[in-house]
Design a protein around this motif. Structure first.
Motif, PDB file in Angstrom:
ATOM      1  N   ASN A  96     -67.249 109.136  10.622  1.00  0.00           N
ATOM      2  CA  ASN A  96     -66.568 108.342   9.600  1.00  0.00           C
ATOM      3  C   ASN A  96     -65.068 108.339   9.917  1.00  0.00           C
ATOM      4  O   ASN A  96     -64.679 107.918  10.999  1.00  0.00           O
ATOM      5  CB  ASN A  96     -66.914 108.851   8.204  1.00  0.00           C
ATOM      6  CG  ASN A  96     -68.413 108.737   7.916  1.00  0.00           C
ATOM      7  OD1 ASN A  96     -69.066 107.820   8.405  1.00  0.00           O
ATOM      8  ND2 ASN A  96     -68.950 109.665   7.147  1.00  0.00           N
ATOM      9  N   ASP A  97     -64.221 108.852   9.053  1.00  0.00           N
ATOM     10  CA  ASP A  97     -62.781 108.817   9.319  1.00  0.00           C
ATOM     11  C   ASP A  97     -62.226 110.143   9.825  1.00  0.00           C
ATOM     12  O   ASP A  97     -61.009 110.275   9.996  1.00  0.00           O
ATOM     13  CB  ASP A  97     -62.026 108.429   8.042  1.00  0.00           C
ATOM     14  CG  ASP A  97     -62.282 106.985   7.642  1.00  0.00           C
ATOM     15  OD1 ASP A  97     -62.502 106.153   8.548  1.00  0.00           O
ATOM     16  OD2 ASP A  97     -62.286 106.694   6.437  1.00  0.00           O
ATOM     17  N   LYS A  98     -63.079 111.118  10.084  1.00  0.00           N
ATOM     18  CA  LYS A  98     -62.616 112.420  10.541  1.00  0.00           C
ATOM     19  C   LYS A  98     -62.517 112.445  12.063  1.00  0.00           C
ATOM     20  O   LYS A  98     -63.504 112.289  12.776  1.00  0.00           O
ATOM     21  CB  LYS A  98     -63.570 113.527  10.068  1.00  0.00           C
ATOM     22  CG  LYS A  98     -63.279 114.909  10.672  1.00  0.00           C
ATOM     23  CD  LYS A  98     -61.883 115.405  10.325  1.00  0.00           C
ATOM     24  CE  LYS A  98     -61.639 116.790  10.938  1.00  0.00           C
ATOM     25  NZ  LYS A  98     -60.244 117.240  10.711  1.00  0.00           N
ATOM     26  N   GLU A  99     -61.288 112.643  12.571  1.00  0.00           N
ATOM     27  CA  GLU A  99     -61.045 112.739  14.008  1.00  0.00           C
ATOM     28  C   GLU A  99     -61.234 114.177  14.477  1.00  0.00           C
ATOM     29  O   GLU A  99     -60.751 115.119  13.859  1.00  0.00           O
ATOM     30  CB  GLU A  99     -59.622 112.276  14.339  1.00  0.00           C
ATOM     31  CG  GLU A  99     -59.259 112.373  15.830  1.00  0.00           C
ATOM     32  CD  GLU A  99     -60.129 111.481  16.697  1.00  0.00           C
ATOM     33  OE1 GLU A  99     -61.024 112.037  17.387  1.00  0.00           O
ATOM     34  OE2 GLU A  99     -59.930 110.252  16.664  1.00  0.00           O
ATOM     35  N   PHE A 100     -61.955 114.333  15.588  1.00  0.00           N
ATOM     36  CA  PHE A 100     -62.199 115.657  16.162  1.00  0.00           C
ATOM     37  C   PHE A 100     -61.234 115.981  17.310  1.00  0.00           C
ATOM     38  O   PHE A 100     -60.926 117.151  17.549  1.00  0.00           O
ATOM     39  CB  PHE A 100     -63.633 115.741  16.703  1.00  0.00           C
ATOM     40  CG  PHE A 100     -64.678 115.886  15.644  1.00  0.00           C
ATOM     41  CD1 PHE A 100     -64.932 114.874  14.728  1.00  0.00           C
ATOM     42  CD2 PHE A 100     -65.430 117.041  15.563  1.00  0.00           C
ATOM     43  CE1 PHE A 100     -65.896 115.012  13.748  1.00  0.00           C
ATOM     44  CE2 PHE A 100     -66.401 117.190  14.593  1.00  0.00           C
ATOM     45  CZ  PHE A 100     -66.642 116.176  13.680  1.00  0.00           C
ATOM     46  N   ILE A 101     -60.785 114.970  18.041  1.00  0.00           N
ATOM     47  CA  ILE A 101     -60.086 115.181  19.313  1.00  0.00           C
ATOM     48  C   ILE A 101     -58.573 115.088  19.153  1.00  0.00           C
ATOM     49  O   ILE A 101     -58.052 114.186  18.496  1.00  0.00           O
ATOM     50  CB  ILE A 101     -60.553 114.151  20.364  1.00  0.00           C
ATOM     51  CG1 ILE A 101     -62.073 114.256  20.562  1.00  0.00           C
ATOM     52  CG2 ILE A 101     -59.827 114.348  21.691  1.00  0.00           C
ATOM     53  CD1 ILE A 101     -62.566 115.618  21.012  1.00  0.00           C
TER      54      ILE A 101
END
Length: 365
Positions: A96-101
């Motif tokens: 969704n809108d959560k960035e991991f990198i």
């Protein structure tokens, strides 16, 4: 910006997603002007990739960034973006809108890097073919440091839920870089003064693939994506060669776990650094978002998983580092030889990552 000093095997990484219902909203225009350095939003601006703020040029070629996505549990969007500015490296993994990198320059993101050296020597940042590009690519660039890459990108194409890339990695420390590498190494001591070295490029070809469900070999695991790569040498023989597949994660991924292949459980590990033959996972403090790496045990061989946490310092541009990777030593590498890698990735909450690792291990062993 940052270098990749640890070799890492291309591992299978599994992404498990937290159950979050996406919200439909009109996206606000993206600003490519950095907030004031030291302000609350500066680090997030630099470390979170924005295609709108990144070059689409690579030498005389133009590529649009490529995003592939899939729905997990029919409601959560898992997306992976490869970047022209980073020569086909993974610049973004989102649920969704959560960035991991973390993608603040050519030495970060989610990419492959390699070392080659001879007997009596040791791995060096001055002989370090790096997929995303060279250290000098960030010199005199404005934040978020996503200008052109020295690495040469020749193919970056989408097909279904997959991306294929082909290119020639740059040396992280090039012959014309005025700064020494880690440990005060000098490129001139490791690289001959001839093409392609004099262009900043390495004598290696790198082909990669990224496959989201349903394109990979465990399509029922929608929160998993498969990565693979093959590197081909055009260099003279080196007695030692290793490959790295390393993810730089966002600053809130502070917790580290290993996945027990026999127990099927996640166990907490030291945050500073940890080496393991069991798959590794990094999570946010509340366990809501995690990213794990998995390599088939019969493929792992001498390879190992490694996690590292480093505080802000001059070397990492005062951003700090939260990494997870696989290091794959492969012995000698002769001219014309190839080495191939495979990796599965999972993102999401801690419980889902653990259960998906178990399913993945059963399906692939």
């Amino acid at each position: 910006m940052r270098s990749l000093r640890q070799g890492a095997l291309l591992a299978a990484a599994t992404v498990v997603t937290a159950v979050v219902t996406p919200v439909t909203a009109t996206a606000a225009p993206v600003s490519c002007e950095a907030p004031a350095r030291g302000s609350a939003g500066y680090n997030d601006f630099v470390l979170t990739y924005k295609s709108e703020c990144a070059t689409k040029k690579n030498y005389d070629r133009t590529f649009q960034d490529v995003t592939v996505s899939t729905l997990v549990d029919k409601r959560n969007k898992l997306s992976v973006t490869t970047s022209t500015a980073l020569a086909g490296s993974i610049a973004s993994v989102k649920v969704n809108d959560k960035e991991f990198i973390t993608s603040g320059g050519h030495g970060a993101a989610f990419q492959y890097a390699f070392h080659a050296w001879n007997q009596g020597e040791s791995p060096s940042e001055c002989y370090n073919p790096t997929q995303a590009g060279a250290s000098k690519d960030d010199n005199r660039m404005a934040p978020p440091y996503h200008g052109p890459s020295t690495s040469a990108l020749y193919t970056m194409a989408k097909s279904g839920s997959s991306v294929r890339t082909a290119g020639r990695p740059a040396f992280f420390i090039t012959l014309d870089d005025p700064k020494p590498g880690w440990g005060d190494c000098r490129a001139a001591d490791r690289q001959p003064k001839r093409v392609p070295f004099t262009m900043g490029l390495s004598p290696y070809w790198l082909q990669t693939s990224i496959e989201l469900a349903p394109d990979h070999d465990v399509p029922e695991l929608e929160n998993v994506f498969r990565t693979a790569a093959t590197i081909t040498s055009e260099d003279e023989r080196h007695d030692h060669f290793d490959g790295v597949f390393v993810a730089y994660l966002q600053p809130d991924f502070t917790k580290v776990f290993s996945y027990g292949l026999t127990t099927g459980r996640l166990s907490p590990k030291p945050a500073d650094s940890h080496t393991s033959k069991d798959p590794m996972v990094r999570c946010t403090a509340d366990g809501a978002y995690c990213l794990g790496m998995y390599v088939r045990p019969d493929v792992l061989g001498k390879a190992y998983y490694y996690t590292m946490t480093r505080p802000p310092m001059d070397y990492n541009a005062h951003f700090g580092e939260n990494t997870i990777q696989v290091t794959a030593p492969s012995g000698a590498m002769d001219k014309g030889e190839k080495v191939s890698y495979e990796t599965y990735i999972v993102v999401g909450d801690k419980s889902r990552v653990q259960s998906t690792m178990t399913q993945l291990h059963r399906a692939l062993r």
